[in-house]
Scaffold this motif. Structure first.
Motif, mmCIF file in Angstrom:
data_model
loop_
_atom_site.group_PDB
_atom_site.id
_atom_site.type_symbol
_atom_site.label_atom_id
_atom_site.label_comp_id
_atom_site.label_asym_id
_atom_site.label_seq_id
_atom_site.Cartn_x
_atom_site.Cartn_y
_atom_site.Cartn_z
ATOM 1 N N ALA A 53 0.870 -1.169 0.000
ATOM 2 C CA ALA A 53 0.000 0.000 0.000
ATOM 3 C C ALA A 53 0.906 1.217 0.000
ATOM 4 C CB ALA A 53 -0.908 0.007 1.231
ATOM 5 N N GLY A 54 0.413 2.302 -0.563
ATOM 6 C CA GLY A 54 1.184 3.538 -0.545
ATOM 7 C C GLY A 54 2.518 3.432 -1.263
ATOM 8 N N ALA A 55 2.565 2.603 -2.311
ATOM 9 C CA ALA A 55 3.777 2.429 -3.138
ATOM 10 C C ALA A 55 4.985 1.978 -2.313
ATOM 11 C CB ALA A 55 4.103 3.709 -3.915
ATOM 12 N N ARG A 56 4.742 1.232 -1.253
ATOM 13 C CA ARG A 56 5.868 0.732 -0.451
ATOM 14 C C ARG A 56 6.624 -0.358 -1.195
ATOM 15 N NH1 ARG A 56 4.156 -0.793 5.443
ATOM 16 N NH2 ARG A 56 5.979 -2.088 5.159
ATOM 17 N N ASP A 57 7.956 -0.364 -1.046
ATOM 18 C CA ASP A 57 8.822 -1.360 -1.689
ATOM 19 C C ASP A 57 8.632 -1.395 -3.201
ATOM 20 O OD1 ASP A 57 9.795 -2.123 0.851
ATOM 21 O OD2 ASP A 57 8.063 -3.419 1.146
ATOM 22 N N THR A 58 8.260 -0.246 -3.757
ATOM 23 C CA THR A 58 8.013 -0.135 -5.191
ATOM 24 C C THR A 58 9.136 0.688 -5.826
ATOM 25 O OG1 THR A 58 5.625 -0.238 -4.856
ATOM 26 C CG2 THR A 58 6.377 0.810 -6.889
ATOM 27 N N ILE A 59 9.710 0.193 -6.918
ATOM 28 C CA ILE A 59 10.748 0.960 -7.598
ATOM 29 C C ILE A 59 10.374 1.221 -9.053
ATOM 30 C CG2 ILE A 59 12.591 0.029 -6.114
ATOM 31 C CD1 ILE A 59 13.519 -1.497 -8.765
ATOM 32 N N ARG A 60 10.992 2.247 -9.604
ATOM 33 C CA ARG A 60 10.856 2.575 -11.017
ATOM 34 C C ARG A 60 12.272 2.638 -11.576
ATOM 35 N NH1 ARG A 60 9.104 8.611 -13.133
ATOM 36 N NH2 ARG A 60 9.807 8.307 -15.283
ATOM 37 N N THR A 61 12.536 1.940 -12.673
ATOM 38 C CA THR A 61 13.896 1.941 -13.226
ATOM 39 C C THR A 61 13.881 1.661 -14.728
ATOM 40 O OG1 THR A 61 16.084 0.888 -13.115
ATOM 41 C CG2 THR A 61 14.205 -0.520 -12.641
ATOM 42 N N THR A 62 14.872 2.215 -15.446
ATOM 43 C CA THR A 62 15.033 1.880 -16.866
ATOM 44 C C THR A 62 15.971 0.674 -17.022
ATOM 45 O OG1 THR A 62 16.869 3.446 -16.990
ATOM 46 C CG2 THR A 62 14.700 4.245 -17.696
ATOM 47 N N ASP A 63 16.606 0.273 -15.934
ATOM 48 C CA ASP A 63 17.635 -0.775 -15.976
ATOM 49 C C ASP A 63 17.011 -2.154 -15.723
ATOM 50 O OD1 ASP A 63 19.776 -2.515 -15.443
ATOM 51 O OD2 ASP A 63 21.003 -0.872 -14.644
ATOM 52 N N ALA B 44 18.333 -5.011 -15.359
ATOM 53 C CA ALA B 44 19.019 -5.798 -14.324
ATOM 54 C C ALA B 44 18.575 -5.350 -12.922
ATOM 55 C CB ALA B 44 20.542 -5.655 -14.475
ATOM 56 N N VAL B 45 18.363 -4.058 -12.772
ATOM 57 C CA VAL B 45 17.904 -3.528 -11.479
ATOM 58 C C VAL B 45 16.477 -4.017 -11.204
ATOM 59 C CG1 VAL B 45 17.279 -1.405 -10.244
ATOM 60 C CG2 VAL B 45 19.430 -1.516 -11.524
ATOM 61 N N ALA B 46 15.656 -3.985 -12.244
ATOM 62 C CA ALA B 46 14.277 -4.469 -12.102
ATOM 63 C C ALA B 46 14.278 -5.948 -11.702
ATOM 64 C CB ALA B 46 13.515 -4.271 -13.420
ATOM 65 N N ARG B 47 15.123 -6.718 -12.394
ATOM 66 C CA ARG B 47 15.223 -8.154 -12.106
ATOM 67 C C ARG B 47 15.656 -8.404 -10.666
ATOM 68 N NH1 ARG B 47 16.303 -13.319 -12.595
ATOM 69 N NH2 ARG B 47 17.953 -13.198 -11.030
ATOM 70 N N ALA B 48 16.666 -7.622 -10.238
ATOM 71 C CA ALA B 48 17.208 -7.809 -8.881
ATOM 72 C C ALA B 48 16.141 -7.501 -7.822
ATOM 73 C CB ALA B 48 18.435 -6.918 -8.686
ATOM 74 N N HIS B 49 15.362 -6.459 -8.046
ATOM 75 C CA HIS B 49 14.322 -6.130 -7.054
ATOM 76 C C HIS B 49 13.240 -7.214 -7.041
ATOM 77 C CE1 HIS B 49 12.192 -3.634 -4.238
ATOM 78 N NE2 HIS B 49 11.127 -3.549 -5.015
ATOM 79 N N ALA B 50 12.861 -7.680 -8.227
ATOM 80 C CA ALA B 50 11.860 -8.757 -8.304
ATOM 81 C C ALA B 50 12.384 -10.011 -7.607
ATOM 82 C CB ALA B 50 11.515 -9.050 -9.765
ATOM 83 N N GLN B 51 13.691 -10.288 -7.781
ATOM 84 C CA GLN B 51 14.284 -11.468 -7.143
ATOM 85 C C GLN B 51 14.328 -11.291 -5.623
ATOM 86 O OE1 GLN B 51 15.157 -14.371 -8.844
ATOM 87 N NE2 GLN B 51 15.134 -15.114 -6.726
ATOM 88 N N ALA B 52 14.656 -10.073 -5.176
ATOM 89 C CA ALA B 52 14.712 -9.808 -3.729
ATOM 90 C C ALA B 52 13.326 -10.004 -3.102
ATOM 91 C CB ALA B 52 15.220 -8.392 -3.476
#
Ligand SMILES: Nc1ncnc2c1ncn2[C@@H]1O[C@H](COP(=O)(O)OP(=O)(O)O)[C@@H](O)[C@H]1O
Ligand SMILES: [Mg+2]
Length: 265
Positions: A120-130, A132-140
């Motif tokens: 809720a409230g965009a917690r633990d939400t990221i925005r990225t053009t990268d 690999a960064v997107a993948r890493a956050h999804a994996q985490a």
């Protein structure tokens, strides 16, 4: 009930209680997790600002089920159960923001949003053009036992914004345009800003299809819609648990909520 505290104040609480009083409904704010509360003495328990369920979802859902056994819980427990995990977006069968539900084989998108299915409230939400960064956050998120949602960043949120349509007992009350939460260069205050707007007919049509797909009593519902790059509307989120209702944006909105509660009781 609420998780209201000095740090996170629910500013819709007092206007709502006042509107209920005017409609002859005596209400009071109670913490959902207060062990001293006997819920059976109430005709109904209305879920409002329970923002802290995100870290305690199993406890919250167990509480909802138990409370629904002794009083009228609104919205009902099965609705809270389904609505607090955004995997419901997969099951609705209606246009929603394109979502990839895993850290593997991410699609090629110019820009990504990665968020947990319970949030809720965009917690633990990221925005990225990268990618690999997107993948890493999804994996985490996956490693933490959470379900990741990987989406294309929809820049329409910056132009037209996100439209939230408010329904009380399934009757339309009002709609607001909300500012993009993940856009850069804004203050926090801007991020929370919303303006009253008359929703376009295609947005109303989708919002009503979304609500029609949910059986049961809905004292309050907020349908958050956005436009895809091709201009067609899509569901970002259906808020049936603890939506902010933007009551101060529209005269009479709190009274309509009171009316809806009267109808359901
Ligand atoms: N795919 C996306 N493209 C653009 N903005 C997004 C996207 N997903 C989320 N956002 C922004 O982040 C906010 C929070 O995301 P949302 O899915 O509504 O989760 P929650 O409100 O439960 O945290 C949205 O209101 C929107 O402003
Ligand atoms: Mg949201």
């Amino acid at each position: 009930m609420t998780c209201d505290s000095a740090e996170s104040r629910d500013d819709e609480r007092d206007p709502v209680l006042a509107a209920w009083r005017a409609a002859g409904i005596e209400g009071r704010a109670v913490r959902w997790d207060d062990p001293g509360v006997d819920w059976s003495v109430f005709d109904a328990a209305v879920v409002r600002s329970v923002w802290d369920y995100v870290d305690r979802r199993p406890e919250f859902l167990a509480w909802a089920k138990a409370t629904a056994g002794v009083t009228r819980l609104l919205n009902p427990a099965p609705i809270l159960d389904a609505n607090t995990d955004k995997t419901y977006l997969r099951e609705l069968g209606l246009p929603a923001v394109p979502t990839h539900w895993s850290a593997d084989d991410l699609p090629d998108w110019p820009e990504y949003v990665v968020k947990p299915a319970v949030s809720a409230g965009a917690r633990d939400t990221i925005r990225t053009t990268d990618r690999a960064v997107a993948r890493a956050h999804a994996q985490a998120l996956t490693d933490a036992g959470r379900t990741p949602m990987v989406q294309p960043y929809l820049d329409m949120v910056e132009a037209e914004g996100e439209t939230s349509l408010l329904y009380f007992n399934r009757t339309f009350s009002h709609a607001v345009r909300r500012n993009a939460m993940l856009a850069g260069g804004q203050t926090l205050a801007d991020n929370g800003r919303a303006d009253l707007r008359t929703p376009a007919p295609d947005l109303v049509e989708l919002a009503e299809k979304v609500l029609a797909a949910v059986p049961g009593d809905l004292l309050y519902a907020r349908v958050d819609l956005i436009r895809l790059p091709d201009g067609s509307p899509a569901l970002m989120e259906l808020e049936l648990t603890e939506p902010y209702l933007y009551l101060s944006h529209m005269d009479g909105a709190a009274d309509r909520l009171a009316q809806a509660l009267t109808e359901l009781l």
